[in-house]
Design a protein around this motif. Structure first.
Motif, PDB file in Angstrom:
ATOM      1  N   GLY A  28     -61.432 -21.418   1.123  1.00 12.73           N
ATOM      2  CA  GLY A  28     -61.747 -22.452   0.145  1.00 12.73           C
ATOM      3  C   GLY A  28     -60.643 -22.566  -0.896  1.00 12.73           C
ATOM      4  N   GLY A  29     -60.895 -23.423  -1.899  1.00 15.16           N
ATOM      5  CA  GLY A  29     -59.829 -23.785  -2.814  1.00 15.16           C
ATOM      6  C   GLY A  29     -59.618 -22.859  -4.005  1.00 15.16           C
ATOM      7  N   LYS A  30     -60.520 -21.876  -4.198  1.00 12.94           N
ATOM      8  CA  LYS A  30     -60.353 -21.013  -5.367  1.00 12.94           C
ATOM      9  C   LYS A  30     -59.168 -20.080  -5.178  1.00 12.94           C
ATOM     10  CE  LYS A  30     -64.382 -19.757  -7.863  1.00 12.94           C
ATOM     11  NZ  LYS A  30     -65.567 -18.880  -7.802  1.00 12.94           N
ATOM     12  N   HIS A  31     -58.222 -20.130  -6.129  1.00 13.66           N
ATOM     13  CA  HIS A  31     -56.978 -19.402  -5.920  1.00 13.66           C
ATOM     14  C   HIS A  31     -57.145 -17.897  -5.987  1.00 13.66           C
ATOM     15  CE1 HIS A  31     -55.184 -23.401  -6.626  1.00 13.66           C
ATOM     16  NE2 HIS A  31     -54.315 -22.949  -5.751  1.00 13.66           N
ATOM     17  N   VAL A  32     -58.192 -17.421  -6.675  1.00 11.11           N
ATOM     18  CA  VAL A  32     -58.368 -15.971  -6.760  1.00 11.11           C
ATOM     19  C   VAL A  32     -58.566 -15.394  -5.363  1.00 11.11           C
ATOM     20  CG1 VAL A  32     -60.873 -15.996  -7.145  1.00 11.11           C
ATOM     21  CG2 VAL A  32     -59.493 -14.128  -8.041  1.00 11.11           C
ATOM     22  N   ALA A  33     -59.126 -16.193  -4.455  1.00  9.03           N
ATOM     23  CA  ALA A  33     -59.253 -15.747  -3.057  1.00  9.03           C
ATOM     24  C   ALA A  33     -58.114 -16.261  -2.201  1.00  9.03           C
ATOM     25  CB  ALA A  33     -60.586 -16.229  -2.485  1.00  9.03           C
ATOM     26  N   SER A  34     -57.694 -17.513  -2.425  1.00 13.32           N
ATOM     27  CA  SER A  34     -56.737 -18.100  -1.487  1.00 13.32           C
ATOM     28  C   SER A  34     -55.315 -17.568  -1.683  1.00 13.32           C
ATOM     29  CB  SER A  34     -56.766 -19.631  -1.569  1.00 13.32           C
ATOM     30  OG  SER A  34     -56.208 -20.094  -2.758  1.00 13.32           O
ATOM     31  N   ILE A  35     -54.988 -17.070  -2.883  1.00 15.10           N
ATOM     32  CA  ILE A  35     -53.637 -16.510  -3.072  1.00 15.10           C
ATOM     33  C   ILE A  35     -53.473 -15.189  -2.302  1.00 15.10           C
ATOM     34  CG2 ILE A  35     -52.053 -15.496  -4.772  1.00 15.10           C
ATOM     35  CD1 ILE A  35     -51.940 -18.231  -5.549  1.00 15.10           C
ATOM     36  N   PRO A  36     -54.386 -14.206  -2.499  1.00 10.16           N
ATOM     37  CA  PRO A  36     -54.254 -12.989  -1.677  1.00 10.16           C
ATOM     38  C   PRO A  36     -54.358 -13.300  -0.191  1.00 10.16           C
ATOM     39  CG  PRO A  36     -55.836 -12.645  -3.460  1.00 10.16           C
ATOM     40  CD  PRO A  36     -55.483 -14.094  -3.475  1.00 10.16           C
ATOM     41  N   ALA A  37     -55.201 -14.282   0.162  1.00 15.80           N
ATOM     42  CA  ALA A  37     -55.342 -14.624   1.575  1.00 15.80           C
ATOM     43  C   ALA A  37     -54.047 -15.220   2.115  1.00 15.80           C
ATOM     44  CB  ALA A  37     -56.498 -15.601   1.767  1.00 15.80           C
ATOM     45  N   ALA A  38     -53.384 -16.059   1.313  1.00 20.97           N
ATOM     46  CA  ALA A  38     -52.110 -16.636   1.742  1.00 20.97           C
ATOM     47  C   ALA A  38     -51.089 -15.523   1.960  1.00 20.97           C
ATOM     48  CB  ALA A  38     -51.601 -17.634   0.712  1.00 20.97           C
ATOM     49  N   ALA A  39     -51.125 -14.490   1.087  1.00 19.24           N
ATOM     50  CA  ALA A  39     -50.225 -13.348   1.248  1.00 19.24           C
ATOM     51  C   ALA A  39     -50.495 -12.653   2.592  1.00 19.24           C
ATOM     52  CB  ALA A  39     -50.408 -12.365   0.094  1.00 19.24           C
ATOM     53  N   LEU A  40     -51.768 -12.430   2.897  1.00 15.12           N
ATOM     54  CA  LEU A  40     -52.117 -11.743   4.140  1.00 15.12           C
ATOM     55  C   LEU A  40     -51.750 -12.559   5.380  1.00 15.12           C
ATOM     56  CD1 LEU A  40     -55.534 -10.005   3.429  1.00 15.12           C
ATOM     57  CD2 LEU A  40     -53.347  -8.954   4.005  1.00 15.12           C
ATOM     58  N   PHE A  41     -52.026 -13.867   5.329  1.00 10.92           N
ATOM     59  CA  PHE A  41     -51.642 -14.709   6.459  1.00 10.92           C
ATOM     60  C   PHE A  41     -50.121 -14.728   6.616  1.00 10.92           C
ATOM     61  CE2 PHE A  41     -55.918 -16.812   6.145  1.00 10.92           C
ATOM     62  CZ  PHE A  41     -56.311 -16.529   7.446  1.00 10.92           C
ATOM     63  N   GLY A  42     -49.422 -14.729   5.486  1.00 10.00           N
ATOM     64  CA  GLY A  42     -47.964 -14.677   5.528  1.00 10.00           C
ATOM     65  C   GLY A  42     -47.494 -13.411   6.230  1.00 10.00           C
ATOM     66  N   VAL A  43     -48.116 -12.287   5.879  1.00 17.15           N
ATOM     67  CA  VAL A  43     -47.764 -11.010   6.509  1.00 17.15           C
ATOM     68  C   VAL A  43     -48.022 -11.072   8.016  1.00 17.15           C
ATOM     69  CG1 VAL A  43     -48.412  -8.582   6.683  1.00 17.15           C
ATOM     70  CG2 VAL A  43     -48.170  -9.646   4.439  1.00 17.15           C
ATOM     71  N   LEU A  44     -49.204 -11.574   8.389  1.00 20.24           N
ATOM     72  CA  LEU A  44     -49.554 -11.648   9.813  1.00 20.24           C
ATOM     73  C   LEU A  44     -48.543 -12.501  10.580  1.00 20.24           C
ATOM     74  CD1 LEU A  44     -53.440 -11.988   9.592  1.00 20.24           C
ATOM     75  CD2 LEU A  44     -52.155 -10.130  10.680  1.00 20.24           C
ATOM     76  N   LEU A  45     -48.182 -13.657   9.984  1.00 13.75           N
ATOM     77  CA  LEU A  45     -47.229 -14.546  10.648  1.00 13.75           C
ATOM     78  C   LEU A  45     -45.877 -13.860  10.813  1.00 13.75           C
ATOM     79  CD1 LEU A  45     -47.980 -17.978   8.908  1.00 13.75           C
ATOM     80  CD2 LEU A  45     -48.212 -17.463  11.340  1.00 13.75           C
ATOM     81  N   MET A  46     -45.418 -13.183   9.752  1.00 16.09           N
ATOM     82  CA  MET A  46     -44.098 -12.540   9.793  1.00 16.09           C
ATOM     83  C   MET A  46     -44.068 -11.413  10.823  1.00 16.09           C
ATOM     84  SD  MET A  46     -41.783 -13.898   8.004  1.00 16.09           S
ATOM     85  CE  MET A  46     -40.607 -12.568   8.189  1.00 16.09           C
ATOM     86  N   ILE A  47     -45.111 -10.571  10.816  1.00 16.76           N
ATOM     87  CA  ILE A  47     -45.124  -9.454  11.764  1.00 16.76           C
ATOM     88  C   ILE A  47     -45.185  -9.983  13.188  1.00 16.76           C
ATOM     89  CG2 ILE A  47     -46.520  -7.531  12.614  1.00 16.76           C
ATOM     90  CD1 ILE A  47     -47.203  -6.879   9.777  1.00 16.76           C
ATOM     91  N   PHE A  48     -46.003 -10.973  13.372  1.00 25.88           N
ATOM     92  CA  PHE A  48     -46.153 -11.580  14.683  1.00 25.88           C
ATOM     93  C   PHE A  48     -44.819 -12.165  15.157  1.00 25.88           C
ATOM     94  CE2 PHE A  48     -47.362 -15.352  17.234  1.00 25.88           C
ATOM     95  CZ  PHE A  48     -48.046 -14.700  18.254  1.00 25.88           C
ATOM     96  N   ALA A  49     -44.162 -12.920  14.266  1.00 26.88           N
ATOM     97  CA  ALA A  49     -42.911 -13.576  14.635  1.00 26.88           C
ATOM     98  C   ALA A  49     -41.820 -12.545  14.931  1.00 26.88           C
ATOM     99  CB  ALA A  49     -42.455 -14.511  13.516  1.00 26.88           C
ATOM    100  N   ASP A  50     -41.748 -11.511  14.096  1.00 24.34           N
ATOM    101  CA  ASP A  50     -40.717 -10.485  14.281  1.00 24.34           C
ATOM    102  C   ASP A  50     -40.965  -9.703  15.570  1.00 24.34           C
ATOM    103  OD1 ASP A  50     -38.485  -8.879  13.471  1.00 24.34           O
ATOM    104  OD2 ASP A  50     -39.938  -7.304  12.994  1.00 24.34           O
ATOM    105  N   MET A  51     -42.247  -9.401  15.814  1.00 28.87           N
ATOM    106  CA  MET A  51     -42.612  -8.634  16.999  1.00 28.87           C
ATOM    107  C   MET A  51     -42.310  -9.432  18.258  1.00 28.87           C
ATOM    108  SD  MET A  51     -46.185  -6.632  17.313  1.00 28.87           S
ATOM    109  CE  MET A  51     -47.206  -8.002  17.793  1.00 28.87           C
ATOM    110  N   LEU A  52     -42.660 -10.694  18.231  1.00 26.99           N
ATOM    111  CA  LEU A  52     -42.419 -11.573  19.375  1.00 26.99           C
ATOM    112  C   LEU A  52     -40.927 -11.676  19.632  1.00 26.99           C
ATOM    113  CD1 LEU A  52     -44.748 -12.980  20.846  1.00 26.99           C
ATOM    114  CD2 LEU A  52     -44.062 -15.114  19.749  1.00 26.99           C
ATOM    115  N   GLY A  53     -40.152 -11.839  18.550  1.00 27.41           N
ATOM    116  CA  GLY A  53     -38.710 -11.963  18.685  1.00 27.41           C
ATOM    117  C   GLY A  53     -38.087 -10.716  19.295  1.00 27.41           C
ATOM    118  N   ARG A  54     -38.674  -9.561  18.986  1.00 29.21           N
ATOM    119  CA  ARG A  54     -38.149  -8.306  19.526  1.00 29.21           C
ATOM    120  C   ARG A  54     -38.630  -8.055  20.945  1.00 29.21           C
ATOM    121  NH1 ARG A  54     -40.140  -3.645  16.062  1.00 29.21           N
ATOM    122  NH2 ARG A  54     -41.102  -5.297  14.840  1.00 29.21           N
ATOM    123  N   GLY A  55     -39.877  -8.450  21.218  1.00 26.13           N
ATOM    124  CA  GLY A  55     -40.532  -8.038  22.454  1.00 26.13           C
ATOM    125  C   GLY A  55     -40.388  -9.008  23.606  1.00 26.13           C
TER     126      GLY A  55
END
Lengths: 269, 341
Positions: free
Chosen positions: B284-311
């Protein structure tokens, strides 16, 4: 009197909207600013709410210049509902009303009992408590406007300013909103000042009316004082017949089409 | 029957929005698990046992040393860059009230890349620490340029996106020009610019860490102010928010986070656009939840992308930035079409 404009000049960039405007919002009353498009009524309301700094003169709130009072402090004394409202996507009624507590809460502080009480009370008075978990964008026009008013009430101020709170609403919803504001004034002693478009609505609900034209105050007073054929003609450029409302007795302006105007002129001799 | 229709029609807040903690915790656990798994993926054969040994400090054998020396910095960097880009995008989308805003869309990424590159080529042997301020200045200048060019009595979302693409392309051209003009000195710059986590060491981690540690908590503390800005300027001011000042500061934080990310990992596109989107969809739109969530999704995307690039094709390394571009490009087009309507 708590809120007044003293000889203010208002402008957007170089475009001057109002010159030397002086008006005092009467405490504990419902007052209405009315006038044709471009008469500066919304601009005046924005200045009264500290949203637009005057180029000259000053707006005084509780004896102090409003521009020199910190915005957070003003927000604890005065609530403003702008005309254009942005509903955040997928937000619940309760969450939206909670925004009214923003000026009372520090960034990290957990909501206090007073905060909760104010929000519950605001939803109670506006009859929006049963809608609390619903999404705001799913509500009817009247319900939605009541929720926005609840937000203002949650601010806990005695002064409430509203910029055209009934525009774009069906007539049933207009009455719903104005009845609520009337009730807030009567039962809670709130000072209400708003911009309205419709002079009959203004006559019906206002204790005090400010009539504006091209940035200056033409006249002010009770609806009976200001809604006369002459003033309607001067300000709105409309021939009309003013008659007492058959039920309330308040003045009612009935605009006349061309044929009727001649008829009236002939009858008057 | 009519009651059922009404119940269906009245949309209520989702479970994820009412109990964000549980879902957020699950995402965090997923990111940690994925990180451990990704430690074992790559050119050399490393088993999960080796990873476990390395993590508990038993770095005796060679495999464990590979994990600590080469894999661990990458995974840590994936976390920090993902957080920085995700939060930066979330703040920009919130402040500009534009679902298409993101560090790469408004030109910050390429502007930062160009400025960083200019510095690396002008003064050979420049430590990457010095690149951060340069990247910050470049990113800020690019963002200001985009805003000025897009502004016509307010700046509409699609306008900002289109001007941003044009300005990004211009900076990209500038980067290419620098590469062609300085063929002998480019190797360091090129590695830096590919948008990859390949060959990064612990020092890169330490360069971005303070930015994330200081700015992200500050932004989370300010999350309600971001919410209030979303109500429109007049109502936000009516609620006691010094609108202009808050907006400028938040944008500054967002540009700084993105610039720090670019300085250590080069230009990794679309993470800052997609992560906040996913976060808002779910939480939802409340930033107190969506900011940490955006951080976590960012982490997931980065790890996924880096892992895929390596593997995908070891020992060949596909830059993480390329992977995110392949995934993010179509997503961005979808958003552009949806917002433009």
């Amino acid at each position: 009197m708590r809120l007044q404009a003293q000889g203010v000049q208002l402008a957007y960039d170089q475009r001057v909207i109002a010159r030397d405007l002086t008006l005092t919002i009467p405490d504990g009353k419902v007052s209405v600013l009315i006038g044709p498009n471009g008469s500066g009524k919304s601009t005046a309301l924005r200045a009264l709410a500290r949203l637009l700094p005057p180029q000259q003169g000053s707006v005084i709130l509780d004896g102090k210049s409003i521009q020199e009072t910190p915005t957070k402090e003003v927000a604890r004394l005065l609530a403003i509902l702008p005309q254009v409202l942005v509903t955040p996507e997928s937000i619940s009624v309760e969450d939206l009303v909670w925004f009214g507590r923003h000026p009372h809460r520090a960034s990290l502080k957990v909501p206090s009992a007073a905060d909760k009480e104010a929000v519950e009370w605001a939803m109670e008075v506006t009859s929006t408590a049963e809608l609390r978990h619903q999404h705001v964008d799913q509500l009817s026009g009247g319900q939605r406007q009541r929720v926005w008013i609840a937000l203002c009430l949650a601010q806990g101020t005695d002064l409430i300013l509203l910029d055209e709170p009934t525009t774009y609403l069906d007539v049933a919803y207009q009455l719903e909103v104005l009845d609520l504001l009337h009730q807030l004034n009567q039962e809670q002693g709130k000072t209400v000042a708003m911009v309205l478009h419709d002079f009959n609505m203004a006559a019906e609900y206002a204790d005090h009316v400010f009539v504006m034209r091209s940035g200056s105050l033409v006249t002010q007073g009770t609806p009976e004082d200001v809604f006369t054929c002459d003033i309607i003609r001067d300000v709105f450029g409309v021939e009309s017949k003013v008659v007492p409302h058959p039920v309330s007795g308040k003045p009612m302006c009935i605009p006349l089409r061309a044929g009727l105007r001649t008829q009236l002129a002939v009858a008057a001799g | 029957m009519s009651a059922a229709i009404v119940a269906q029609h009245v949309r209520r807040t989702s479970l994820a929005q009412r109990y964000p903690g549980i879902l957020m915790g699950s995402l965090g656990v997923l990111a940690v698990v994925l990180s451990f798994y990704s430690l074992s993926v790559g050119a050399t054969d490393v088993s999960m046992t080796d990873v476990f040994n390395a993590v508990i400090g038993n770095t005796g054998d060679q495999a464990a040393q590979i994990v600590v020396q080469f894999q661990l910095p990458r995974v840590l960097l994936a976390w920090l860059v993902g957080i920085a880009l995700g939060v930066s995008g979330a703040v920009m989308q919130g402040v500009i009230r534009n679902p298409l805003a993101a560090p790469d869309v408004v030109g910050v990424t390429k502007g930062a890349g160009f400025a960083g590159m200019l510095l690396l080529l002008a003064i050979p042997g420049m430590p990457v620490v010095a690149v951060v301020p340069a990247a910050f200045a470049g990113g800020l200048a690019a963002a200001a340029l985009v805003y000025l060019l897009a502004y016509r009595r307010g700046a509409t979302p699609v306008r900002i996106a289109l001007v941003g693409i044009a300005v990004s392309a211009a900076f990209e051209a500038g980067i290419r020009f620098l590469l062609v003009r300085n063929p002998l000195d480019v190797s360091a710059a090129l590695i830096w610019l590919t948008g990859s986590l390949f060959g990064r060491s612990m020092s890169s981690v330490l360069e971005i860490l303070p930015w994330v540690l200081v700015l992200v908590p500050l932004i989370v503390v300010w999350s309600r102010r971001l919410d209030v800005l979303g109500l429109g300027d007049d109502l936000a001011a009516g609620l006691g928010e010094p609108v202009e000042r808050t907006r400028r500061l938040l944008l500054l934080f967002a540009v700084a986070l993105a610039a720090a990310a670019v300085a250590v990992s080069g230009t990794i596109g679309f993470v800052g656009l997609i992560a906040p989107h996913m976060a808002r969809r779910v939480f939802g739109g409340k930033h107190v939840a969506s900011i940490p969530a955006a951080a976590l999704f960012g982490v997931l995307l980065m790890i996924f992308a880096d892992m895929l690039g390596r593997g995908l094709a070891p020992p060949l390394e596909i830059p993480a930035g390329l992977v995110t571009a392949v995934v993010g490009g179509p997503y961005f087009l979808y958003l552009l079409v949806k917002t433009g309507k």
